[in-house]
Design an enzyme around this catalytic site. Sequence first.
Site, mmCIF file in Angstrom:
data_model
loop_
_atom_site.group_PDB
_atom_site.id
_atom_site.type_symbol
_atom_site.label_atom_id
_atom_site.label_comp_id
_atom_site.label_asym_id
_atom_site.label_seq_id
_atom_site.Cartn_x
_atom_site.Cartn_y
_atom_site.Cartn_z
ATOM 1 N N ALA A 6 0.868 -1.179 0.000
ATOM 2 C CA ALA A 6 0.000 0.000 0.000
ATOM 3 C C ALA A 6 0.900 1.223 0.000
ATOM 4 O O ALA A 6 1.662 1.442 0.945
ATOM 5 C CB ALA A 6 -0.901 -0.018 1.229
ATOM 6 N N MET A 7 0.872 1.991 -1.088
ATOM 7 C CA MET A 7 1.812 3.104 -1.253
ATOM 8 C C MET A 7 1.069 4.426 -1.273
ATOM 9 O O MET A 7 0.313 4.721 -2.187
ATOM 10 C CB MET A 7 2.626 2.912 -2.529
ATOM 11 C CG MET A 7 3.424 1.608 -2.501
ATOM 12 S SD MET A 7 4.357 1.294 -4.013
ATOM 13 C CE MET A 7 5.731 2.421 -3.783
ATOM 14 N N SER A 8 1.312 5.229 -0.216
ATOM 15 C CA SER A 8 0.574 6.483 -0.072
ATOM 16 C C SER A 8 1.168 7.593 -0.919
ATOM 17 O O SER A 8 0.537 8.607 -1.154
ATOM 18 C CB SER A 8 0.603 6.913 1.391
ATOM 19 O OG SER A 8 1.945 7.213 1.754
ATOM 20 N N GLY A 9 2.398 7.398 -1.353
ATOM 21 C CA GLY A 9 3.123 8.492 -1.985
ATOM 22 C C GLY A 9 4.147 9.078 -1.034
ATOM 23 O O GLY A 9 4.924 9.942 -1.406
ATOM 24 N N GLY A 10 4.151 8.577 0.187
ATOM 25 C CA GLY A 10 5.101 9.059 1.184
ATOM 26 C C GLY A 10 6.327 8.167 1.258
ATOM 27 O O GLY A 10 6.385 7.100 0.649
ATOM 28 N N ASP A 12 7.651 6.532 3.873
ATOM 29 C CA ASP A 12 7.615 5.303 4.662
ATOM 30 C C ASP A 12 7.104 4.124 3.853
ATOM 31 O O ASP A 12 7.719 3.060 3.817
ATOM 32 C CB ASP A 12 6.737 5.510 5.909
ATOM 33 C CG ASP A 12 7.355 6.512 6.871
ATOM 34 O OD1 ASP A 12 8.587 6.597 6.908
ATOM 35 O OD2 ASP A 12 6.594 7.206 7.573
ATOM 36 N N SER A 13 5.967 4.313 3.190
ATOM 37 C CA SER A 13 5.405 3.182 2.458
ATOM 38 C C SER A 13 6.291 2.809 1.275
ATOM 39 O O SER A 13 6.356 1.645 0.886
ATOM 40 C CB SER A 13 3.975 3.493 2.003
ATOM 41 O OG SER A 13 3.939 4.655 1.221
ATOM 42 N N LEU A 32 -4.102 3.795 -2.799
ATOM 43 C CA LEU A 32 -5.533 3.776 -2.511
ATOM 44 C C LEU A 32 -6.111 5.156 -2.771
ATOM 45 O O LEU A 32 -5.681 6.139 -2.175
ATOM 46 C CB LEU A 32 -5.757 3.388 -1.056
ATOM 47 C CG LEU A 32 -5.117 2.050 -0.648
ATOM 48 C CD1 LEU A 32 -5.347 1.797 0.827
ATOM 49 C CD2 LEU A 32 -5.665 0.914 -1.490
ATOM 50 N N CYS A 101 -9.495 3.541 9.649
ATOM 51 C CA CYS A 101 -9.052 3.250 8.280
ATOM 52 C C CYS A 101 -8.220 1.973 8.250
ATOM 53 O O CYS A 101 -8.369 1.141 7.355
ATOM 54 C CB CYS A 101 -8.256 4.432 7.734
ATOM 55 S SG CYS A 101 -7.647 4.201 6.061
ATOM 56 N N CYS A 199 -6.709 12.989 6.785
ATOM 57 C CA CYS A 199 -6.464 13.195 5.359
ATOM 58 C C CYS A 199 -7.685 13.737 4.616
ATOM 59 O O CYS A 199 -7.542 14.410 3.619
ATOM 60 C CB CYS A 199 -5.966 11.907 4.718
ATOM 61 S SG CYS A 199 -7.215 10.609 4.583
#
Lengths: 363, 401
Positions: A6-10, A12-13, A32, A101, A199
Site C-alpha cells: 500500500a503506497m501512499s506516496g510518502g 515510509d510506504s 488507494l 481506516c 487526510c
Amino acid sequence: MRVIAAMSGGVDSAVAAARAVDAGHDVTGVHLALSRNPRSYRSGARGCCSIEDAGDARRAADALGIPFYVWDMSEEFADSVVDDFIAEYTAGRTPNPCLRCNEKIKFAAVLDRALALGFDAVVTGHYAQLRTDERDGTIEMHRAVDMGKDQSYVLGVLTQTQLAHSLFPLGDTTKDVIRDEAARRHIQVAQKPDSHDICFIPDGDNAGWLAEKLGPKPGTVVDEDGTVLREHEGAYAFTIGQRRGLRLGIPADDGKPRFVLDIEPVSGTVTVGSRERLAVGHLEAIKPLWCGAAPFGSLDCTVQLRAHGDEHRARLTADGPHVRVELHDAASGIAPGQACVIYDGTRVVGSATISATTRVAVG
Amino acid sequence: MRSPHETVYLDHAATTPMVPEAIAVMAHELTFTGNASSLHASGRAARRTVEEARELIAERFGARPSEVVFCSGGTEANNLAIKGLYWSRLAQDPARNRLLFSSIEHHALLDPVSWLADHEGAQIDMTPVDAAGRIVVDDLRASVESDPSTVAAITTMWANNEMGTIQPIADVVAIARKHGIPVHSDAVQAAGYLPLNFAGSQLDAMTITAHKLGGPVGVGALLIRREIDATPLLHGGGQERDLRSGTIGVALIAASAAAVDVTLGRQLETVARIGRLRRRLVEGIVRVVPDAVVNGDPLAGPDHRLPNIAHVTFPGCEGDAMLMLLDTQGIECSTGSACAAGVPQPSHVLLAMGYDEVAARGSLRFSLGHTSTEADVDRLLEALPAVHQRAMRANLVRKAS
C-alpha cells in the site's frame, strides 16, 4: 510471497515496499484512492487523497521496478471512515479515523481484495513490529524501536488473522535511517514532510469541516455549576481537554484557564472547568479486540489513550465485552470514542473503545 | 530506458506500434536541421518534406493538400475544430450558439464542448445513442430542426473508441447540409480501419492522428475545407493556414505520411485478418467465460463496427481487477478511462448506452492491431478463466464487506 504494497506516496510506504522487494517478495504497488474528489495538489502535509500523492507513489514504484495500480476505495472509505467519523462526533465521541481506516480499509477491504486476487499479504509503512511466538504461532505486535514514530496504537485494532497477512518492515528502524535509505534508493519523496492530520479534512479545520457536514446545532457552554458562559453553534467544535478557542469572555473566578470537561451530545451542552478536573483515574471501555488470547481476570499493564499520547500504568480487568481500567497515574483530555490500546511492555495486548471516564476526585 | 518485453498487447485503440517504415523515416528526418519556414536551402528541403507528406496524406484521405492542417494530435485537432467553428460561427451571427454532439464522444471532444458551455456561453445539445452505441439520427434531426438558425456546429465521431460502433456520418451530414451547418467528425479510431474519404463524406472538418495508424505520438491533423472559417487556438507564426501556429514538426509529419502510406496501403488485408482474429477472440471469450457479454454492434462492416475492437462486460467482476491480473501475466488491455490520479472511471459510453454503473465498471476493451497474432488471442483465452474466477471472488469479498 505475492504481496500488495500500500503506497501512499510518502517515504515510509515506499521504503517498506522496497524492503519487501529486497526480502524476495513479488511486490505489486497499490495506491488507494480514498477521496471521492481527489485534490489536484497537496496542500500542507497531506498523507493521501491527492493526484500528486498518487504520482509520487507511482514514481516510487517505478524506482523499485514493481507494477503499480490505483485502487478506488473511496466508497468503502466514505462509508467506514468518513461517515463513522461524523456519526461519532454527532454522538459526542472523539473517534480516531486513522485507526478506523486501518481496521476497515487497509487491513480489511484492501487485504480481503488482495487475498481474493491471489496475493498473500499487504505490506505498509507503519512503524510497528510483528513477532511470531514460536510455541503457539501467535503473532505478537510490538511497538516500533523508534518510539517517536511508533504506530502500534493505530494498529491496535488488528486481529490475528489480519496480522497474519501483514508486513511492517519499518518497525525495527528509526525514521532518520528510513529517510537516508529512501535517498540512497533514489526514492524522490525522501524529503516530504510526515503526514499527521486527518487526510479527508483538507485544511486541518476539523470543526469547520464538521460544521459544514452537520449544520448548526446550537447549544451552550456551561461551567460545572451549570452557569451558562456562552452559546455555541455546534458541540462538535469542541474536544475534551480543549483549552484554546473557547472564547468564554468572562474569566473563571480563580482566574485559571478552563478546559472542556464534558460534551453532552443530545443537548449540546459543553461543560468547562479547571485543569485538575480533567484528570481521569478510571475508564470503561467496550468492544475489546485482543491481539492473541484474551487476558484472564486482571492484568497489570500500560495503556495508551490517543495517538502519540503518553503511556499510563494501569490495572485492567476484562469481563467479556467490558473492560475496566484503573489508571495508576491520572490521564487528562480523555474522551469517549478514543481507543484504549493495552500494552504489556512493548507488546500490544489488545484495544478497546473508551465508553466512559471517571474523574479523579479533587480533594 | 524502456526495453521491449514479451507482452500480449491488446490495446491498439490506445496506441498501436509504429510501423518500421515510419520509424526509419523519422530517424532519417531527425538527422537533418532546417525550419520549414526558413528561406534557405535547409528550410526549403524541410518544407518540401512536409509538403510531400501533406500531399500523400491528403490523397489517401480524399482531401486536398491545403485542407490538411497539421497539429499535435487528436485532442488538439478536436479542440481546434469545435472551438474554432464555434467562435467563427458565433462571430458571423451571434444567434448561432448551439453545439450538437453525441453522448459517446471522446473526452477530447466532450471536454472542449463543456468548456465552451461553461465559459463561452455555448448551448450544448447532446444526441443520445441506442443500445449498440449509435446515435439516434431522428433525435439529432429534431434537435437541429427545432431551431436550425441557432446551430453553430455539429460533431459526431466516426467510430467510437470504446465500442467500435460506427456512426451514421452520411445521415448527420445530410441533416446539417439542408441548413448550412458545418459538421466535424473525430475519425481518430476509424482511420486505418475504415475507408475514409473526406471529400466523399462531405464533412467540413475531420480529425485524424498518426499514432493510431502506425505513426508517432504527438502529431495529427485536422482536415478542414478551405471555405470553412475557424478561429485558431494558437497564435504566432501563422503556419498551417494561420490555423495552427508553431514550428512545423518535420520528422513527425514525414513519419505520419510513411505510416499512412503503409497502413492504408495494406488496409484491406489487415482488416480482413484482424476481423478473423476478433471473431476468434469474442467466440473464445464467450466459450471460456459463458456469461461474458460482448457489447456494441454485433455486425461487422463499415456501417456497423470497427474490425479491431471487442468490448466485453464480465458480470460480477470489476474490470480493473481483471486488467491487473491480466497485466501480471503480460496481457495488456483497457478498462476505458481513468481520472488524473489513475482511478478507473465507469465508461460514459456504456452509461450513455443504458448500462448501469456496475456493468460499466465490469467491462474490458480488447483492441487488435497490425501486430496482433492468433497466439496473442490464444494467450488471452488461456489466462482468462482463472483471471475471471479471481476477479469474481474479489468482487464478492468487496460486496460482503
